[in-house]
Scaffold this active site. Structure first.
Site, PDB file in Angstrom:
ATOM      1  N   ASP A 343       0.850  -1.177   0.000  1.00  0.00           N
ATOM      2  CA  ASP A 343       0.000   0.000   0.000  1.00  0.00           C
ATOM      3  C   ASP A 343       0.893   1.236   0.000  1.00  0.00           C
ATOM      4  OD1 ASP A 343      -2.269   1.524   0.103  1.00  0.00           O
ATOM      5  OD2 ASP A 343      -2.633   1.236   2.242  1.00  0.00           O
ATOM      6  N   ASP A 645      -4.600  -2.294   4.754  1.00  0.00           N
ATOM      7  CA  ASP A 645      -5.182  -1.814   5.998  1.00  0.00           C
ATOM      8  C   ASP A 645      -6.698  -1.775   5.952  1.00  0.00           C
ATOM      9  OD1 ASP A 645      -5.561   0.222   4.228  1.00  0.00           O
ATOM     10  OD2 ASP A 645      -4.395   1.712   5.309  1.00  0.00           O
ATOM     11  N   ASP A 649      -8.795  -4.776   1.410  1.00  0.00           N
ATOM     12  CA  ASP A 649      -7.539  -5.517   1.332  1.00  0.00           C
ATOM     13  C   ASP A 649      -7.648  -6.932   1.899  1.00  0.00           C
ATOM     14  OD1 ASP A 649      -6.004  -3.362   0.266  1.00  0.00           O
ATOM     15  OD2 ASP A 649      -5.961  -2.453   2.258  1.00  0.00           O
TER      16      ASP A 649
END
Length: 915
Positions: A343, A645, A649
């Site tokens: 990310d 997070d 995801d």
């Protein structure tokens, strides 16, 4: 007809989840479709819908019970073989042998259970409370209800700081902004407003919807519930996550393969030995004992316990590096990673929006300092300047401070934080760096709030010279409403040529990945009409700021380290492609452009596989896109680490070889789907974990091969003695003592071996490569045969005189030979003087401890009957020490010659123990 007038027997509307038509409908169509209105549902109607649709909760996967976690420790093929060996030992009357094996198996399971259960409890401690209460309109009255009892058609009231309890269609909004990062990955809050959108609008751009699990960060509003529970976007992704099967780790597959191979070898050798013995006309009972001894000799009984303990120690080391491991094998899996899909926001960046440049009509100024700490200065070129001595810059900073609701809180010790939206916070911090504050300043009189249609915000203040409107917003919008600008401290007309120049500069900032925000002001004439339209005209344009979420300082070095370690890094984010590409360039994450989710949809799997080799930035992606990327990379035999997070995801975290959730800003769904939680949300900690994981695997390879070489020595001694017609050289309990106690201590100590200096300059190992490579097997066989022949030599010279003393000499001799041998397995690339003779003090303590234990079983009278030992003379110990010394000398000579040939070149990815 309002819902309060509905017939209680009338069927409520069908809940359709969050299909594309919700965001494409008008407010009136939504209300009609869901049978609701401005007064909300009636209490009776809400109860009926709750009965029909169920509670607004997610169906969670049931957490394993303590018993299930404990029983899972017995799934290993090697453990099953040990249990079979214990059963055979019990059957032939070797009760002590059977008990010893069972004790080590149960202790191993208990240790593994303790580590995994503690990790589960740590995850529970990290979990944050989900929304419990929500405010709804029912029977025309505002009331607080349990969020689980919200139903489709409910009218929900949204206020700043509250979590959205269900998927809503926005029907009213005042400066409403929602943080959707947990769902879409969008780093900036999203403006929300009523009104239909095109059916093809992507999830991240549905500005008329608010989704469960997101948070209101500014303004207020109302929304009609269109989906609850598992039919929300949050629930849909949770369901997708639950359908994804957990991936087995490379180490688990290798250990199972090793267990199967050893099982076949053990049975084959035992059966063959029994047949040979019977042909030699030996007794059946004696041959049963020989068969059990051989089976015990082949199987390294201590290996599962040593692996478990080493992984557990690795978990502790990982935690010191801010990596919380949820399951033991994951710590080693991290070391095998060949691709990290990471990310952006908060992992590669600080997740703290920062003003880095300010462009006024006079000049461009660079703002130093990152994050929310009000520390930094202002540079024109390379020269520091006083921002308040510059009329244009000073007026810009004062304007963005006054036209602002964010508050900077905290201090240098506890850390700084922003109360309000990140963008407004960045402007407050920039003003604070100039020494400006709202304390003691003028009082606000009136406000025209920001929304996605206006794209600007105005606050009117009473100043000494009269009322002044301070405006901030999209710079192109402010520029269109400005007729003047502040240049050199004077207000001058804004010409069309200058307007075009400013628009071009704004475009340059935006294309560079900066979020651009403009400022303007206007002294207001007394007595004039004050509406948004009349106030926000004839503005004096002050310039614009470039705002960015700065990369973490250590992230660039971590990415460089990944490159040297042969690890590919791909940024996968829900953020816009310009911002993502700019961050990637700043971190040295090289690649060809960026791919969006829409691009991924147009590419075939083969095309996408080719693009992933050169493109390192994927933006505006969904949960399904992430799963597809993992599938494609997995076909290339990659070991994939996926960070995340948000709720979106969770499926990818579960599907990846190792899923890494964020500990600070990660959602519960992400943490529960992960194998590891990153306590500090820092990409550099992942790389530190990779180094630790590589060290763990190297050490597992070291002691596995060391234990097997010892077992080959035992096997050669027993089979060689059998073929030579000698009595049984080692009895089963002696073999168990070697495998579990003496070898076990030194093998555990090998798990403390430090990482070799080039551990992060080797390419990732092939996950399909067996733990025992061809070179490793050759080394194991050579050393094992040597140890076995030495043991036969020692035994054969004494057994005709004193069988018990001969067996004790062979028993003790084999242990001493193996203690020399363990030093060989510290490294097969570097000699002892290169890695440091005493760099692993635990190993030398283990060697001394092993010798002390062996002395006890040889000389303590009540232990002698159990292990079949007799006292030895000092001369006997001296002879054994001399016989074993060449084992170490030969290993050192081999490593010195090899290091000279290779000239200490970095490894090619092969484990350092391949020999």
């Amino acid at each position: 007809m309002t819902t309060s007038d509905r017939d209680p027997k009338e069927a409520p509307p069908v809940q359709g989840g969050t299909p594309p038509e919700w965001h494409s409908l008008s407010t009136e169509a939504i209300r009609q479709k869901l049978g609701t209105g401005p007064s909300g549902l009636s209490a009776n109607e809400a109860w009926m819908r709750l009965e029909r649709y169920g509670e607004n909760v997610l169906r969670e996967e049931v957490r394993e019970t303590p018993l299930q976690v404990f029983l899972r420790q017995f799934r290993s093929v090697l453990i099953i073989i040990l249990l079979i060996a214990a059963g055979v030992s019990f059957f032939v009357g070797a009760i002590l042998d059977a008990a010893a094996i069972l004790i080590i198996v149960v202790l191993n399971a208990a240790f593994g259970f303790t580590q995994e259960w503690q990790a589960g409890e740590a995850i529970a401690a990290l979990k944050k409370m989900l929304v419990q209460q929500a405010v709804v309109i029912r029977d025309g009255r505002q009331q607080e209800v349990d969020a689980a009892r919200i139903v489709p058609g409910d009218l929900v009231v949204l206020e700043m700081g509250e979590q959205v309890p269900a998927d809503l269609f926005i029907v009213e909004a005042t400066s409403l902004e929602v943080d959707e990062a947990p769902l879409t990955g969008e780093s900036s809050p999203v403006d929300k407003a009523p009104g239909p959108l095109p059916p093809e609008t992507s999830l991240a751009e549905r500005s008329n919807m608010a989704f469960a699990g997101t948070t209101v960060v500014n303004g207020r509003g109302r929304g009609v519930v269109v989906a609850t529970g598992m039919t929300t976007e949050f629930g849909r992704i949770a369901g997708l996550s639950q359908r994804v099967r957990d991936e087995t780790t490379p180490l688990s597959r290798q250990m199972d393969r090793l267990g199967r191979d050893l099982g076949v070898i053990a049975v084959g050798i035992a059966v063959l030995a029994v047949i040979v013995g019977l042909l030699q006309q030996r007794g059946l009972l004696e041959m049963f004992l020989v068969g059990v001894s051989l089976a015990v000799a082949v199987i390294p009984e201590g290996l599962p316990a040593v692996v478990t303990l080493t992984l557990a120690l690795g978990v502790k080391s990982m935690m010191r590096r801010n990596c919380l491991i949820r399951r033991l094998p994951a710590s080693e899996t991290l070391g095998a990673v060949s691709v990290i899909c990471t990310d952006k926001t908060g992992t590669l960046t600080k997740n703290e929006m920062t003003v880095v440049r300010v462009r006024t009509p006079d000049a461009e100024v660079t703002v130093t300092g990152t994050g929310y700490a009000p520390e930094g200065g202002f540079l024109r070129g390379d020269d520091p300047i006083d921002p308040l001595a510059d009329p244009g810059l000073g007026q810009f900073l004062r304007t963005v401070l006054l036209c602002n609701h964010a508050v900077l809180a905290g201090d240098g010790e506890k850390g700084w934080r922003v109360l309000g939206t990140p963008t407004e916070g960045a402007l407050v911090v920039a003003a604070s760096k100039a020494g400006l504050s709202r304390e003691g300043g003028p009082e606000a009189e009136e406000e025209f709030s920001f929304n996605s249609a206006r794209k600007r915000m105005t606050i009117i203040y009473r100043e000494e010279e009269g009322d002044v409107a301070y405006v901030k917003g999209a710079p192109e919008v402010l520029l269109a409403r400005s007729s003047r600008l502040l240049l050199g401290g004077s207000v001058v007309p804004l010409t069309e040529d200058r307007r075009e120049e400013v628009l071009a500069e704004i475009g340059e900032y935006a294309s560079g990945g900066l979020r651009v925000l403009g400022a303007a002001y206007r002294p207001l004439p007394d007595g004039a009409e004050r509406t948004a339209e009349t106030v926000e005209e004839d503005l004096i344009f002050l310039g614009f700021a470039g705002i960015v979420d700065p990369p973490r300082p250590e992230a660039a070095e971590a990415i460089r380290l990944c490159r040297s370690a042969g690890i590919d890094v791909i940024m996968i984010t829900g953020d816009n492609p310009l911002t993502a590409s700019a961050v990637a360039r700043g971190l040295g994450l090289s690649g060809e452009g960026a791919l969006t989710g829409a691009d991924l949809d147009r590419l075939t799997d083969d095309e996408l596989k080719g693009r992933l080799r050169t493109t390192k930035v994927l933006s505006r992606v969904t949960a399904e896109h992430k799963l597809r990327v993992i599938d494609i990379l997995s076909r290339e035999r990659s070991v994939i680490a996926m960070t995340g997070d948000g709720v979106n995801d969770a499926p990818a975290l579960k599907k990846a070889s190792i899923g890494i959730a964020m500990g600070i800003k990660g959602t519960d769904a992400a943490k529960e789907s992960s194998d590891m939680v990153l306590v500090d949300d820092n990409f550099a900690s992942i790389v530190a974990g990779v180094e630790e994981g590589r060290r763990e695997y190297d050490n597992i390879a070291r002691f596995t091969r060391y234990l097997l070489s010892s077992n080959v020595g035992e096997l050669v001694a027993i089979v060689g003695g059998l073929l030579l017609g000698l009595p049984l050289i080692l009895i089963p309990i002696q073999i168990l003592w070697i495998n579990l106690v003496t070898d076990g201590l030194t093998a555990i100590a090998l798990g403390f071996e430090p990482a070799e200096p080039d551990v992060m300059r080797r390419r990732p190992r092939d996950p399909t490569e067996p733990l025992l490579t061809r070179n490793a097997l050759l080394v194991i066989l050579i050393l094992g045969i040597w140890l076995g022949l030495l043991t036969i030599y020692v035994f054969s010279g004494l057994y005709t005189v004193d069988l018990e003393r001969a067996r004790t000499m062979a028993f003790s001799g084999l242990i001493i030979f193996e203690l020399y041998n363990v030093l060989n397995f510290r490294s097969f690339r570097f000699p002892l003087h290169r890695i440091g003779v005493f760099s692993n003090p635990t190993l030398f303590l283990a060697i001394l401890g092993t010798l002390a234990l062996q002395v006890l079983v040889v000389y303590v009278p009540f232990l002698q009957p159990f292990l079949g030992t007799a006292p030895l003379t000092p001369g006997d110990w001296g002879l054994l020490a001399l016989l074993g010394l060449p084992v170490l000398v030969a290993g050192e000579v081999y490593k010195i010659l090899r290091s000279r040939v290779e000239k200490d070149a970095p490894g090619s990815g092969e484990s350092p123990e391949t020999g």
